[in-house]
Design an enzyme around this catalytic site. Structure first.
Site, mmCIF file in Angstrom:
data_model
loop_
_atom_site.group_PDB
_atom_site.id
_atom_site.type_symbol
_atom_site.label_atom_id
_atom_site.label_comp_id
_atom_site.label_asym_id
_atom_site.label_seq_id
_atom_site.Cartn_x
_atom_site.Cartn_y
_atom_site.Cartn_z
ATOM 1 N N HIS A 76 -7.261 -4.535 10.069
ATOM 2 C CA HIS A 76 -6.970 -4.284 8.784
ATOM 3 C C HIS A 76 -5.637 -4.993 8.336
ATOM 4 C CE1 HIS A 76 -4.983 -0.142 9.319
ATOM 5 N NE2 HIS A 76 -3.942 -0.968 9.201
ATOM 6 N N GLU A 103 -9.716 -2.086 5.092
ATOM 7 C CA GLU A 103 -10.164 -1.516 6.305
ATOM 8 C C GLU A 103 -11.520 -2.341 6.491
ATOM 9 O OE1 GLU A 103 -8.755 0.346 8.239
ATOM 10 O OE2 GLU A 103 -8.711 2.268 7.779
ATOM 11 N N ASN A 116 -7.840 -2.585 14.135
ATOM 12 C CA ASN A 116 -9.126 -2.899 13.748
ATOM 13 C C ASN A 116 -9.090 -3.963 12.942
ATOM 14 O OD1 ASN A 116 -8.212 -1.960 11.410
ATOM 15 N ND2 ASN A 116 -9.462 -0.190 11.163
ATOM 16 N N ASP A 163 0.726 -1.241 -0.212
ATOM 17 C CA ASP A 163 0.070 0.004 -0.088
ATOM 18 C C ASP A 163 0.883 1.219 0.005
ATOM 19 O OD1 ASP A 163 1.121 -0.272 2.582
ATOM 20 O OD2 ASP A 163 -1.117 -0.947 3.638
HETATM 21 C C1 GLP Z 1 -0.440 0.484 8.474
HETATM 22 C C2 GLP Z 1 -0.117 -0.436 7.326
HETATM 23 C C3 GLP Z 1 -0.531 -1.795 7.494
HETATM 24 C C4 GLP Z 1 0.336 -2.205 8.707
HETATM 25 C C5 GLP Z 1 -0.281 -1.336 9.988
HETATM 26 C C6 GLP Z 1 0.394 -2.026 11.308
HETATM 27 O O1 GLP Z 1 -1.781 0.422 8.741
HETATM 28 N N1 GLP Z 1 -0.791 0.057 6.134
HETATM 29 O O2 GLP Z 1 -0.038 -2.490 6.367
HETATM 30 O O3 GLP Z 1 0.051 -3.699 9.035
HETATM 31 O O4 GLP Z 1 -0.010 -0.197 9.659
HETATM 32 O O5 GLP Z 1 1.468 -1.279 11.671
HETATM 33 P P1 GLP Z 1 2.585 -1.826 12.825
HETATM 34 O O6 GLP Z 1 3.249 -2.831 12.457
HETATM 35 O O7 GLP Z 1 3.214 -0.532 13.120
HETATM 36 O O8 GLP Z 1 1.606 -2.059 13.968
#
Ligand code: GLP
Length: 241
Positions: free
Chosen positions: A138, A143, A136, A67
């Site tokens: 995702h 989402e 949440n 993304d």
């Molecule tokens: C963002 C990214 C996700 C990732 C999430 C979790 O939302 N788009 O792909 O999984 O962060 O991040 P973290 O690993 O910092 O908890």
């Protein structure tokens, strides 16, 4: 789902690194699906160190990121382009022509999404897809929602995601409201999926992903449909399983 829980950060990082390194050793042309966020950071640092010591090469591999924010320039400190360059790509020998990240600044975002899917279709399937998980549930930026989007798309980020991302920006107004994300459908096409989660604040999402109903309201629960998913968790993230 194969669930591995680690007491030590060191072991969590080593397990994730080993999966990628052994894939590249058996298939130097592997297609890697890469994620941003804090969860894969230790693995990227370890891969960079191993590359520096000549223990792994990415020279023939290719990569697809999940993304990117809409509207942040690629060199913005919080863009995922910048994140990946800074934390991994500039330290290894992955050929820039085989690095793929959605372009969140494309004039025609619909066309950008379509061409990302075309690339995935031509060069996929992804051999190993790394994933983090949102509070949440995702994955990528898919989402919770009533419907499932089957292709790369532009997503309006939910308030809880904006709040989680706010720590990286100077003010709430600067937090991007949209992103381009690979779909759950594309994620599920990967041969192997490795979901990473650390910290107590991920425990509910992990419980819902593993034991909850399969529902688009928790996109990570759709991973239950995939035959080859490994969860790498620390104790805190796995404490409700
Ligand atoms: C963002 C990214 C996700 C990732 C999430 C979790 O939302 N788009 O792909 O999984 O962060 O991040 P973290 O690993 O910092 O908890």
């Amino acid at each position: 789902m194969n669930i591995l829980t680690f007491n030590q950060e060191e072991d969590f990082v080593q397990a994730g690194t080993n999966l990628i390194v052994s894939l590249l050793q058996s298939n130097p042309r592997a297609v890697l699906g890469l994620a941003t966020g804090s969860s894969p950071l230790g693995i990227y640092a370890r891969l960079a160190k191993m590359y520096a010591k000549g223990l792994v090469s990415f020279a023939e591999a290719s990569s697809y990121n999940l993304d990117e924010y809409v509207g942040l320039s690629e060199d913005h400190p919080q863009s995922y382009h910048n994140f990946m360059n800074h934390n991994l790509f500039q330290h290894i020998d992955l050929d820039p022509s085989r690095i793929h990240i959605p372009n969140g600044n494309a004039e025609d975002l619909e066309a950008e999404c379509q061409s990302y899917d075309n690339l995935l279709e031509e060069n996929g399937p992804i051999d190993l897809q790394l994933l983090g998980i949102g509070h949440n549930g995702h994955i990528g930026f898919n989402e919770p929602s009533d419907h499932l989007n089957g292709s790369t798309h532009v997503v309006d980020l939910l308030d809880e995601t904006l709040a989680a991302n706010a720590r990286f920006f100077t003010s709430m107004d600067d937090v991007p409201k949209q992103a381009v994300t690979m779909s759950v459908g594309s994620i599920l096409k990967a041969r192997q999926i490795v979901l990473l989660a650390r910290g107590a604040e991920k425990a509910e999402a992990i419980k819902a992903a593993v034991h909850g109903p399969i529902t688009t309201q928790c996109p990570a629960s759709l991973l239950q449909c995939h035959p080859n998913v490994i969860l790498l968790l620390d104790q805190a993230a796995g404490r409700l399983l």
